[in-house]
Write an enzyme that holds these catalytic residues in place. Sequence first.
Site, PDB file in Angstrom:
ATOM      1  N   HIS B  88       0.781  -1.097   0.203  1.00 15.37           N
ATOM      2  CA  HIS B  88       0.008   0.136  -0.004  1.00 15.37           C
ATOM      3  C   HIS B  88       0.892   1.262   0.018  1.00 15.37           C
ATOM      4  CE1 HIS B  88       0.924  -0.503   4.270  1.00 15.37           C
ATOM      5  NE2 HIS B  88       0.442   0.829   4.772  1.00 15.37           N
ATOM      6  N   HIS B  90       1.019   4.177   1.872  1.00 18.88           N
ATOM      7  CA  HIS B  90       1.440   4.841   3.196  1.00 18.88           C
ATOM      8  C   HIS B  90       2.910   4.901   3.168  1.00 18.88           C
ATOM      9  CE1 HIS B  90      -2.453   3.945   5.633  1.00 18.88           C
ATOM     10  NE2 HIS B  90      -2.548   5.328   5.150  1.00 18.88           N
ATOM     11  N   ASP B  92       5.287   5.370   5.278  1.00 20.69           N
ATOM     12  CA  ASP B  92       6.177   4.407   5.741  1.00 20.69           C
ATOM     13  C   ASP B  92       6.689   3.301   5.165  1.00 20.69           C
ATOM     14  OD1 ASP B  92       3.822   3.766   6.599  1.00 20.69           O
ATOM     15  OD2 ASP B  92       4.123   2.800   8.371  1.00 20.69           O
ATOM     16  N   HIS B  93       5.780   2.834   4.034  1.00 15.55           N
ATOM     17  CA  HIS B  93       6.189   1.611   3.120  1.00 15.55           C
ATOM     18  C   HIS B  93       6.757   2.026   1.942  1.00 15.55           C
ATOM     19  CE1 HIS B  93       4.168  -1.538   5.802  1.00 15.55           C
ATOM     20  NE2 HIS B  93       3.719  -0.611   6.424  1.00 15.55           N
ATOM     21  N   HIS B 179      -6.643  -3.064   5.776  1.00 15.04           N
ATOM     22  CA  HIS B 179      -6.007  -1.937   6.287  1.00 15.04           C
ATOM     23  C   HIS B 179      -6.894  -0.673   6.172  1.00 15.04           C
ATOM     24  CE1 HIS B 179      -2.672   0.276   7.981  1.00 15.04           C
ATOM     25  NE2 HIS B 179      -2.462   0.749   6.827  1.00 15.04           N
ATOM     26  N   ASP B 211       0.280  -4.302   6.027  1.00 13.04           N
ATOM     27  CA  ASP B 211      -0.438  -3.698   6.892  1.00 13.04           C
ATOM     28  C   ASP B 211      -1.866  -4.191   6.680  1.00 13.04           C
ATOM     29  OD1 ASP B 211       1.678  -2.315   7.654  1.00 13.04           O
ATOM     30  OD2 ASP B 211       0.778  -0.620   7.821  1.00 13.04           O
ATOM     31  N   HIS B 287       6.837  -5.497  11.345  1.00 18.55           N
ATOM     32  CA  HIS B 287       6.087  -4.325  11.428  1.00 18.55           C
ATOM     33  C   HIS B 287       5.750  -4.241  12.842  1.00 18.55           C
ATOM     34  CE1 HIS B 287       2.964  -1.293  10.633  1.00 18.55           C
ATOM     35  NE2 HIS B 287       3.466  -1.209   9.532  1.00 18.55           N
TER      36      HIS B 287
END
Lengths: 322, 322
Positions: B88, B90, B92-93, B179, B211, B287
Amino acid sequence: MRTAHRLLVAAALCFGATASAEPQEGQPVFVTLGTAGGPVPSPGRSQPANAVVVGDDVILMDTGDGAAGRLAAAGLRLDQVRAVFLTHLHLDHTAGLAGIIGLHWMNQMPGPLRIYGPPGTQALVDGIVASMAPARRAGFGFHHGYGSHDIRVDVTEIGTSGPIDVLPGVIVASVENSHYSYRPGSPEAEASKALSFRIEAGGRSIVYTGDTGPSEAVTRLARGADLLVSEVQDLPALEEIIRRLAPGMPAQAHARLMEHLRLHHVSPEEVGAMAASAGVGSLVLTHLGPAPPPDRADALFIPGVRARYQGPVTVAVDLGRY
Amino acid sequence: MRTAHRLLVAAALCFGATASAEPQEGQPVFVTLGTAGGPVPSPGRSQPANAVVVGDDVILMDTGDGAAGRLAAAGLRLDQVRAVFLTHLHLDHTAGLAGIIGLHWMNQMPGPLRIYGPPGTQALVDGIVASMAPARRAGFGFHHGYGSHDIRVDVTEIGTSGPIDVLPGVIVASVENSHYSYRPGSPEAEASKALSFRIEAGGRSIVYTGDTGPSEAVTRLARGADLLVSEVQDLPALEEIIRRLAPGMPAQAHARLMEHLRLHHVSPEEVGAMAASAGVGSLVLTHLGPAPPPDRADALFIPGVRARYQGPVTVAVDLGRY
């Protein structure tokens, strides 16, 4: 206050200030977040990134891959970052900027994040912000839009501007260095510049070369600085590694790479000559090319520097504080 | 060959394959490059990023900040990377994707770099590539243009597509997980999806949740997998940290953050339930929210899992190989 500091910078640039060794309270400390030189990721040293710490405030200087994580590893928080300065826009110095902007935004830290760099910095940041549109649209997955707030950045492109008051009592001056060979006045030279920075705060001055070849402008900028943080490369060692890792590289590509390395970076002797000519108080070497383990780094870089410069010399380690 | 593998995946998804423990030659190994959960940079664990290694080939799964450097730290080379999968978008990924694309390009590695992800991945990559226009223009600083070559990426957005033949004998299947809470069919749900992946190669199967909240789709995807690599969070521990670090957070913001964490991530018990229901051979937790030092991680996460799942459970470390 600001005028006084500008005068201090001007005086330092013109006449050379007295160099002192240890940073005092209110003076900047230079933290090398990543000390590898060049774009090949290294197992032992991170890509070029640095944090200038003044009290509780942090100014980043270059943001190579992983800068946000290295900042945390250095015990510094992203919400302490007040500004980012980029010396030039080669990817090894900017690839971590998406992480700085993106995690600052995602964690809803107070902004805007101020970003200073050479011409092209606005386009760099615009692209990064555009890349985050899908993340903004996703938010945290709720129809009420939580997490979809604005991404706030404030870009200043540094051309021939004077010193910048980054924070109260903290001034950054810049000069164009010789990392690029474009003919002055050509469209290429106007579009692509590489900068070196001088930070002054609380009476301590630090000059960070970024990437540069031998440069009179950098030497002038560094005059009398307490600390010169310079890039360095050992060209014979680099050439041996390149021949070993890329034995099939065509002759013309090899020749051009060598020409780039020879003209646009500095040898230990060239760093030593700049440090001696500028009369800096001490010297830290970073952006190491190649990037050897700490126990083999001194032998590679320090003798060449020593031939020209007699002050204290340190080969930086990742997360070192100087 | 491809058809046979698709059938294998289909069979595994429908009936559950026999789970085996240790990867053999030609089977995928899952390397956790970064095991921290959430967007706050951690001093001890990197942001979410993983490498699936099959022989000499590497497939990245999520590319949080510093992914290129962590890849090198894991002893893997950027030129081994054949494809990137994003669960996905986001930050942080994805914050390390600029480093993967940019350093792959700057080092003139063979391309194109193939990037697979949910809707929005094309816009993400387009922004990243646009951000690199100034670097391309600068090249290596010569009028002859050395270093100004094209940036070559090839994006595939995964919607409801079937399994993908990533490499000969290596297949990746995906499902949409939980998520995000967008109503199915809404414009938000069409624009923003979060995926979980199942990798099959050489008879070994690994499912990576990315996530997710509790999810029947993920449980079905994981049926009979040799290894389930799942996110996990301890919500009470996270809430305590959030109250400590952000004591002034407005009540509504706090409530929404907690709602996001509760619905869109999984507790140790929920992970254990999914692993048991899917009948996976073993379980690796990554994670991690929060991201404790390795010597305190087992106590935080494993008892909750154990209440539901009796197979082997490991809390991942950065650069762990599973």
